[in-house]
Design a protein around this motif. Sequence first.
Motif, PDB file in Angstrom:
ATOM      1  N   VAL A   5      -1.292  -0.781  -2.054  1.00  0.00           N
ATOM      2  CA  VAL A   5      -2.662  -1.098  -1.656  1.00  0.00           C
ATOM      3  C   VAL A   5      -3.544  -1.240  -2.884  1.00  0.00           C
ATOM      4  O   VAL A   5      -3.544  -0.394  -3.770  1.00  0.00           O
ATOM      5  CB  VAL A   5      -3.209  -0.004  -0.710  1.00  0.00           C
ATOM      6  CG1 VAL A   5      -4.698  -0.196  -0.446  1.00  0.00           C
ATOM      7  CG2 VAL A   5      -2.430  -0.014   0.599  1.00  0.00           C
ATOM      8  N   GLU A   6      -4.312  -2.337  -2.929  1.00  0.00           N
ATOM      9  CA  GLU A   6      -5.192  -2.598  -4.065  1.00  0.00           C
ATOM     10  C   GLU A   6      -6.589  -2.044  -3.868  1.00  0.00           C
ATOM     11  O   GLU A   6      -7.282  -1.738  -4.837  1.00  0.00           O
ATOM     12  CB  GLU A   6      -5.309  -4.106  -4.296  1.00  0.00           C
ATOM     13  CG  GLU A   6      -4.024  -4.763  -4.731  1.00  0.00           C
ATOM     14  CD  GLU A   6      -4.266  -6.226  -5.016  1.00  0.00           C
ATOM     15  OE1 GLU A   6      -4.448  -6.575  -6.200  1.00  0.00           O
ATOM     16  OE2 GLU A   6      -4.304  -7.024  -4.053  1.00  0.00           O
ATOM     17  N   GLU A  66      -4.484  -5.671   0.466  1.00  0.00           N
ATOM     18  CA  GLU A  66      -3.615  -6.111  -0.635  1.00  0.00           C
ATOM     19  C   GLU A  66      -3.541  -7.627  -0.633  1.00  0.00           C
ATOM     20  O   GLU A  66      -3.317  -8.240   0.414  1.00  0.00           O
ATOM     21  CB  GLU A  66      -2.197  -5.532  -0.480  1.00  0.00           C
ATOM     22  CG  GLU A  66      -1.261  -5.972  -1.598  1.00  0.00           C
ATOM     23  CD  GLU A  66       0.204  -5.619  -1.366  1.00  0.00           C
ATOM     24  OE1 GLU A  66       1.031  -6.021  -2.211  1.00  0.00           O
ATOM     25  OE2 GLU A  66       0.524  -4.975  -0.355  1.00  0.00           O
TER      26      GLU A  66
END
Length: 199
Positions: free
Chosen positions: A6-7, A86
């Motif tokens: 996950v960004e 993401e």
Amino acid sequence: MFTGIVEELGAVVASEDLGTDARLTIRGPLVTSTAAHGDSIAVNGVCLTVTTLDAEAGTFGADVMPETLRLTQLGALRPGDPVNLERAALVGGRLDGHIVQGHVDGVGRLLSRTPGERWDDLVVEAPADVLRYVVHKGSITVSGVSLTVTYVDDETFGVSLIPTTLAATTLGALAPGDAINLEVDVVAKYVERLLGARA
């Protein structure tokens, strides 16, 4: 294609019920900073196509089809809800998680969580047609997060969350009973299909 890393922890700005389908507006300044119309962004592990983009506000819109509403928990999202975001993986980059398609296989439920010294152990109830592909020490995507399976039985599987995952994703705030999107490792499904055809 995604990696399950996950960004950004984004948030739902709007959720519009269109009858058989829905439209979501999501705030995510990082993922929208390089996004363009037609790009893919995973929202809680679901691959969605960017249909509108407001780079200044850091938001994007996406249509959610009936099949996606049926197989995921996206239809239950409301304004203010946090979401894991993401962008699609870049070819030539590192694959830090595992190969994730963003095609959710089903919805599971958190049964319990046990805090450790710096981690949490989670027990997840999953449908039988998902569990058949889950293996001990294998990979699974939980609401868009690539995790390693710590155990599996006929009705549940376990995962452990490190401090970074607890702090940077929606999994840190999950409570028993909460619904979560599940995607199994696609390799298992291909192997089953090939062996079935051979038999």
